[in-house]
Design an enzyme around this catalytic site. Structure first.
Site, PDB file in Angstrom:
ATOM      1  N   SER A   1       0.849  -1.173   0.000  1.00 44.63           N
ATOM      2  CA  SER A   1       0.000   0.000   0.000  1.00 44.63           C
ATOM      3  C   SER A   1       0.891   1.231   0.000  1.00 44.63           C
ATOM      4  O   SER A   1       2.105   1.111  -0.120  1.00 44.63           O
ATOM      5  CB  SER A   1      -0.933   0.001   1.217  1.00 44.63           C
ATOM      6  OG  SER A   1      -1.953   0.960   1.019  1.00 44.63           O
TER       7      SER A   1
ATOM      8  N   VAL B   1       1.216   4.191   2.502  1.00 31.62           N
ATOM      9  CA  VAL B   1       0.733   4.738   3.766  1.00 31.62           C
ATOM     10  C   VAL B   1       1.859   4.678   4.797  1.00 31.62           C
ATOM     11  O   VAL B   1       2.775   3.871   4.669  1.00 31.62           O
ATOM     12  CB  VAL B   1      -0.500   3.940   4.259  1.00 31.62           C
ATOM     13  CG1 VAL B   1      -0.142   2.518   4.619  1.00 31.62           C
ATOM     14  CG2 VAL B   1      -1.202   4.637   5.402  1.00 31.62           C
TER      15      VAL B   1
ATOM     16  N   ILE C   1       6.646   2.338   6.723  1.00 31.46           N
ATOM     17  CA  ILE C   1       6.302   3.127   5.539  1.00 31.46           C
ATOM     18  C   ILE C   1       6.088   2.170   4.372  1.00 31.46           C
ATOM     19  O   ILE C   1       7.021   1.512   3.919  1.00 31.46           O
ATOM     20  CB  ILE C   1       7.400   4.158   5.214  1.00 31.46           C
ATOM     21  CG1 ILE C   1       7.626   5.061   6.426  1.00 31.46           C
ATOM     22  CG2 ILE C   1       7.031   4.958   3.978  1.00 31.46           C
ATOM     23  CD1 ILE C   1       8.853   5.946   6.324  1.00 31.46           C
ATOM     24  N   GLU C   2       4.843   2.067   3.947  1.00 27.15           N
ATOM     25  CA  GLU C   2       4.491   1.262   2.780  1.00 27.15           C
ATOM     26  C   GLU C   2       4.682   2.160   1.561  1.00 27.15           C
ATOM     27  O   GLU C   2       4.074   3.220   1.472  1.00 27.15           O
ATOM     28  CB  GLU C   2       3.033   0.797   2.875  1.00 27.15           C
ATOM     29  CG  GLU C   2       2.717   0.000   4.120  1.00 27.15           C
ATOM     30  CD  GLU C   2       2.893  -1.489   3.930  1.00 27.15           C
ATOM     31  OE1 GLU C   2       2.921  -1.953   2.775  1.00 27.15           O
ATOM     32  OE2 GLU C   2       2.977  -2.193   4.940  1.00 27.15           O
ATOM     33  N   LEU C   3       5.527   1.744   0.618  1.00 26.84           N
ATOM     34  CA  LEU C   3       5.924   2.610  -0.493  1.00 26.84           C
ATOM     35  C   LEU C   3       5.134   2.444  -1.770  1.00 26.84           C
ATOM     36  O   LEU C   3       5.318   3.214  -2.708  1.00 26.84           O
ATOM     37  CB  LEU C   3       7.414   2.415  -0.798  1.00 26.84           C
ATOM     38  CG  LEU C   3       8.368   2.858   0.298  1.00 26.84           C
ATOM     39  CD1 LEU C   3       9.800   2.552  -0.106  1.00 26.84           C
ATOM     40  CD2 LEU C   3       8.193   4.329   0.604  1.00 26.84           C
TER      41      LEU C   3
END
Length: 120
Positions: A2, A4, A89-91
Protein backbone atom coordinates in the site's frame (compact mmCIF):
# COMPACT_ATOMS: atom_id res chain seq x y z
CA UNK A 1 1.50 -3.41 -0.45
CA UNK A 2 0.00 0.00 0.00
CA UNK A 3 1.06 3.63 0.15
CA UNK A 4 0.73 4.74 3.77
CA UNK A 5 2.68 5.46 6.96
CA UNK A 6 1.59 3.08 9.72
CA UNK A 7 2.36 3.91 13.37
CA UNK A 8 2.00 2.05 16.72
CA UNK A 9 0.30 0.28 18.14
CA UNK A 10 -0.20 -2.52 15.60
CA UNK A 11 -2.00 -4.67 18.13
CA UNK A 12 -4.83 -4.20 20.60
CA UNK A 13 -6.06 -6.22 23.57
CA UNK A 14 -9.11 -7.64 21.78
CA UNK A 15 -7.23 -8.68 18.64
CA UNK A 16 -9.56 -6.72 16.35
CA UNK A 17 -9.03 -3.83 13.96
CA UNK A 18 -9.54 -0.83 16.25
CA UNK A 19 -7.46 2.29 16.98
CA UNK A 20 -4.82 1.35 19.54
CA UNK A 21 -3.28 4.52 20.96
CA UNK A 22 0.27 4.41 22.29
CA UNK A 23 1.43 6.78 25.04
CA UNK A 24 3.32 8.73 22.34
CA UNK A 25 0.46 8.75 19.82
CA UNK A 26 0.81 12.50 19.08
CA UNK A 27 4.53 12.11 18.31
CA UNK A 28 3.89 9.14 16.02
CA UNK A 29 1.14 11.02 14.18
CA UNK A 30 3.48 14.01 13.71
CA UNK A 31 6.24 11.78 12.30
CA UNK A 32 3.82 9.97 10.00
CA UNK A 33 2.33 13.23 8.70
CA UNK A 34 5.78 14.74 8.14
CA UNK A 35 6.45 11.89 5.73
CA UNK A 36 3.07 11.67 4.01
CA UNK A 37 2.65 15.41 3.38
CA UNK A 38 5.65 15.33 1.05
CA UNK A 39 4.21 12.49 -1.04
CA UNK A 40 1.15 13.85 -2.86
CA UNK A 41 -0.26 10.46 -3.82
CA UNK A 42 0.15 9.09 -0.30
CA UNK A 43 -1.36 12.18 1.33
CA UNK A 44 -4.55 11.85 -0.76
CA UNK A 45 -5.34 8.68 1.20
CA UNK A 46 -6.65 6.42 -1.60
CA UNK A 47 -3.45 5.07 -3.12
CA UNK A 48 -4.57 1.63 -4.31
CA UNK A 49 -8.17 2.29 -5.34
CA UNK A 50 -7.98 -0.21 -8.22
CA UNK A 51 -6.83 -2.99 -5.88
CA UNK A 52 -8.59 -1.94 -2.65
CA UNK A 53 -11.48 0.38 -3.59
CA UNK A 54 -12.77 0.83 -0.03
CA UNK A 55 -9.38 1.45 1.59
CA UNK A 56 -8.91 5.03 2.80
CA UNK A 57 -6.14 6.51 4.96
CA UNK A 58 -6.89 10.11 5.99
CA UNK A 59 -3.82 12.17 5.05
CA UNK A 60 -1.93 9.00 4.12
CA UNK A 61 -1.39 7.73 7.66
CA UNK A 62 -2.95 5.05 9.84
CA UNK A 63 -2.73 3.54 13.25
CA UNK A 64 -1.54 0.00 12.63
CA UNK A 65 -4.18 -1.79 14.68
CA UNK A 66 -6.94 0.28 13.12
CA UNK A 67 -5.82 -0.88 9.67
CA UNK A 68 -5.34 -4.54 10.63
CA UNK A 69 -4.22 -6.23 13.82
CA UNK A 70 -0.62 -7.54 13.99
CA UNK A 71 0.12 -9.23 17.31
CA UNK A 72 3.80 -9.42 18.25
CA UNK A 73 5.04 -7.12 15.47
CA UNK A 74 8.55 -5.68 15.45
CA UNK A 75 7.30 -2.07 15.38
CA UNK A 76 5.48 -2.47 18.71
CA UNK A 77 8.20 -4.63 20.24
CA UNK A 78 10.90 -2.05 19.48
CA UNK A 79 8.77 0.73 20.93
CA UNK A 80 7.90 -1.14 24.13
CA UNK A 81 11.25 -2.81 24.82
CA UNK A 82 13.90 -0.47 23.40
CA UNK A 83 12.13 2.92 23.33
CA UNK A 84 12.69 3.01 19.55
CA UNK A 85 10.07 5.14 17.79
CA UNK A 86 9.46 3.15 14.65
CA UNK A 87 6.92 3.61 11.88
CA UNK A 88 6.28 1.38 8.90
CA UNK A 89 6.30 3.13 5.54
CA UNK A 90 4.49 1.26 2.78
CA UNK A 91 5.92 2.61 -0.49
CA UNK A 92 3.50 1.32 -3.08
CA UNK A 93 0.58 -0.84 -4.04
CA UNK A 94 2.86 -3.38 -5.71
CA UNK A 95 4.89 -5.25 -3.13
CA UNK A 96 7.70 -6.18 -5.54
CA UNK A 97 8.09 -3.45 -8.19
CA UNK A 98 10.23 -3.98 -11.25
CA UNK A 99 13.77 -2.60 -11.12
CA UNK A 100 13.05 -0.04 -13.84
CA UNK A 101 10.32 1.46 -11.65
CA UNK A 102 12.66 2.19 -8.72
CA UNK A 103 13.69 5.68 -9.97
CA UNK A 104 10.01 6.67 -9.89
CA UNK A 105 9.72 5.41 -6.30
CA UNK A 106 12.79 7.45 -5.40
CA UNK A 107 11.33 10.58 -7.01
CA UNK A 108 8.03 10.10 -5.14
CA UNK A 109 9.70 9.59 -1.77
CA UNK A 110 12.89 11.68 -1.79
CA UNK A 111 11.31 14.78 -0.21
CA UNK A 112 9.40 12.61 2.26
CA UNK A 113 12.59 10.87 3.37
CA UNK A 114 14.40 14.18 3.82
CA UNK A 115 11.50 15.60 5.83
CA UNK A 116 11.40 12.44 7.93
CA UNK A 117 15.12 12.77 8.72
CA UNK A 118 14.59 16.38 9.77
CA UNK A 119 12.18 15.18 12.45
CA UNK A 120 15.02 13.40 14.27
Amino acid sequence: GSLVVNYPFDDDEQGIAVYSRSPDDAVFRTLALAYSKENAQMYQGRPCKDMYPTEYFPHGITNGAQWYNVPGGMQDWNYLHTNCFEVTIELGCVKYPKAEELPRYWAQNRRSLLQFMKQV
